[in-house]
Design a protein around this motif. Structure first.
Motif, short mmCIF file in Angstrom:
data_model
loop_
_atom_site.label_atom_id
_atom_site.label_comp_id
_atom_site.label_asym_id
_atom_site.label_seq_id
_atom_site.Cartn_x
_atom_site.Cartn_y
_atom_site.Cartn_z
N TRP A 5 0.73 -1.32 0.19
CA TRP A 5 0.36 0.15 -0.07
C TRP A 5 0.71 1.20 0.60
O TRP A 5 0.28 1.98 -0.68
CB TRP A 5 -1.62 0.20 1.22
CG TRP A 5 -2.05 -0.58 0.68
CD1 TRP A 5 -2.45 -2.27 1.30
CD2 TRP A 5 -3.44 -0.49 0.51
NE1 TRP A 5 -3.39 -2.19 0.81
CE2 TRP A 5 -4.61 -1.24 0.80
CE3 TRP A 5 -3.76 1.11 -0.18
CZ2 TRP A 5 -6.10 -1.17 -0.12
CZ3 TRP A 5 -5.34 0.93 -1.14
CH2 TRP A 5 -5.66 0.27 -0.86
N TYR A 6 1.88 0.77 0.91
CA TYR A 6 2.62 2.62 1.52
C TYR A 6 3.13 2.21 -0.23
O TYR A 6 3.44 3.61 -0.95
CB TYR A 6 3.69 2.11 2.06
CG TYR A 6 5.10 3.32 1.88
CD1 TYR A 6 4.51 4.27 2.72
CD2 TYR A 6 5.84 2.93 1.60
CE1 TYR A 6 5.58 5.16 2.77
CE2 TYR A 6 7.32 4.24 1.87
CZ TYR A 6 7.36 5.37 2.23
OH TYR A 6 8.23 6.46 2.42
N ARG A 7 3.93 1.59 -0.88
CA ARG A 7 4.87 1.83 -2.89
C ARG A 7 3.96 2.36 -2.97
O ARG A 7 4.49 3.25 -4.11
CB ARG A 7 5.27 0.26 -3.26
CG ARG A 7 6.22 -0.39 -2.11
CD ARG A 7 7.18 -1.32 -2.98
NE ARG A 7 8.06 -1.99 -1.20
CZ ARG A 7 8.62 -2.73 -2.39
NH1 ARG A 7 8.38 -3.78 -2.76
NH2 ARG A 7 9.44 -3.23 -0.69
N ALA A 8 2.79 1.37 -3.37
CA ALA A 8 1.18 2.30 -4.28
C ALA A 8 1.34 3.63 -4.27
O ALA A 8 0.76 4.43 -5.38
CB ALA A 8 0.61 0.98 -4.49
N ALA A 9 0.97 4.27 -3.02
CA ALA A 9 0.47 5.55 -2.51
C ALA A 9 2.16 6.33 -2.90
O ALA A 9 2.18 7.37 -3.23
CB ALA A 9 0.42 5.61 -0.68
N VAL A 10 3.25 5.90 -2.26
CA VAL A 10 4.44 7.01 -3.45
C VAL A 10 4.29 7.13 -4.87
O VAL A 10 4.40 8.37 -5.06
CB VAL A 10 5.29 6.37 -2.37
CG1 VAL A 10 6.52 6.49 -3.48
CG2 VAL A 10 5.92 5.98 -0.88
N ILE A 12 1.80 6.34 -6.78
CA ILE A 12 0.46 7.73 -6.75
C ILE A 12 1.33 8.99 -7.55
O ILE A 12 0.49 10.17 -7.92
CB ILE A 12 -1.08 7.11 -6.56
CG1 ILE A 12 -1.61 5.67 -6.62
CG2 ILE A 12 -2.06 8.40 -6.28
CD1 ILE A 12 -2.43 5.46 -6.59
N VAL A 13 1.07 9.58 -6.02
CA VAL A 13 1.54 10.40 -5.46
C VAL A 13 3.08 11.02 -6.54
O VAL A 13 3.35 12.44 -6.65
CB VAL A 13 2.15 10.90 -3.94
CG1 VAL A 13 2.58 12.13 -3.63
CG2 VAL A 13 0.44 10.74 -3.04
N ALA A 14 3.98 10.09 -6.40
CA ALA A 14 4.97 10.20 -7.63
C ALA A 14 4.27 11.07 -8.87
O ALA A 14 4.63 11.82 -10.07
CB ALA A 14 5.62 9.65 -8.00
N PHE A 15 3.63 10.15 -9.16
CA PHE A 15 3.07 9.89 -11.01
C PHE A 15 2.11 12.03 -10.73
O PHE A 15 1.98 12.70 -12.31
CB PHE A 15 2.10 9.15 -11.44
CG PHE A 15 1.27 9.17 -12.51
CD1 PHE A 15 2.16 8.85 -13.58
CD2 PHE A 15 -0.02 9.91 -12.36
CE1 PHE A 15 1.39 9.18 -15.33
CE2 PHE A 15 -0.76 10.06 -13.56
CZ PHE A 15 0.07 9.98 -15.21
N SER A 16 1.08 11.89 -9.99
CA SER A 16 0.63 12.86 -9.84
C SER A 16 1.03 14.22 -9.62
O SER A 16 0.58 15.21 -10.14
CB SER A 16 -1.04 12.89 -8.35
OG SER A 16 -1.15 11.49 -8.68
N MET A 17 2.08 14.01 -9.18
CA MET A 17 3.45 15.57 -9.56
C MET A 17 3.93 15.31 -10.48
O MET A 17 4.31 16.93 -11.08
CB MET A 17 4.05 15.32 -8.06
CG MET A 17 4.02 15.37 -5.69
SD MET A 17 4.91 15.47 -4.95
CE MET A 17 5.87 16.52 -5.44
#
Length: 167
Positions: A5-10, A12-17
């Motif tokens: 979950w943590y890796r997926a969230a990271v 998603i955040v990186a892609f969004s930025m």
């Protein structure tokens, strides 16, 4: 499980930025030649035969200048919103490279677009204003200065708020 979950969230955040940075860069690039301070002169005859002068219009409050084209897919989404705004605010459309006046008038009638429009068949007006993409909306305040610029799809509410915030 928590690590996944943590890796997926990271990710998603990186892609969004990255997406935000890319979109900002594209927007800046598209708007790089737009006037930044005082609006350039803009006057002409609308497709209905009325003479319009931006400087004179601005003395009555903010003016939304809408650069659009009949060939532009995003304009098909934005133009009806602009038409609705024209009931409450001053709007001046510039039809870029959309044919002769009869073609522009027929297009506007077919799509029920009701805002004053100056035809720009070869792009002279658009070039003077540094327009690179359509749709482009520029809001000029009563002082003749450019208050807001935006390109691409936008919302009626966003444009309305910008018009209300402009003197």
């Amino acid at each position: 499980m928590q690590i996944q979950w943590y890796r997926a969230a990271v990710k998603i955040v990186a892609f969004s930025m990255l997406a935000i940075v890319v979109m900002a860069a594209v927007g800046y690039y598209q708007q790089r030649d737009l006037p930044k301070d005082t609006a350039p002169p803009l006057e002409g005859k609308t497709i209905n035969g009325n003479l319009l002068n931006l400087k004179e219009m601005a003395t009555h409050g903010p003016v939304l200048i809408y650069f659009w084209g009949s060939w532009c897919p995003y304009c098909r989404i934005v133009s009806p919103k602009i038409s609705e705004l024209a009931r409450e605010y001053q709007v001046l459309g510039i039809a870029m490279r959309s044919g002769d006046e009869d073609e522009v008038e027929k297009y506007m009638l077919r799509h029920n677009l009701k805002f004053p429009t100056i035809n720009d068949p070869v792009g002279r007006i658009s070039s003077r204003w540094g327009i690179k993409v359509t749709p482009t909306m520029i809001i000029v305040g009563s002082d003749g200065k450019i208050a807001w610029t935006t390109s691409g799809a936008t919302t009626k509410l966003g444009l309305k708020l910008r018009m209300e915030l402009t003197e």
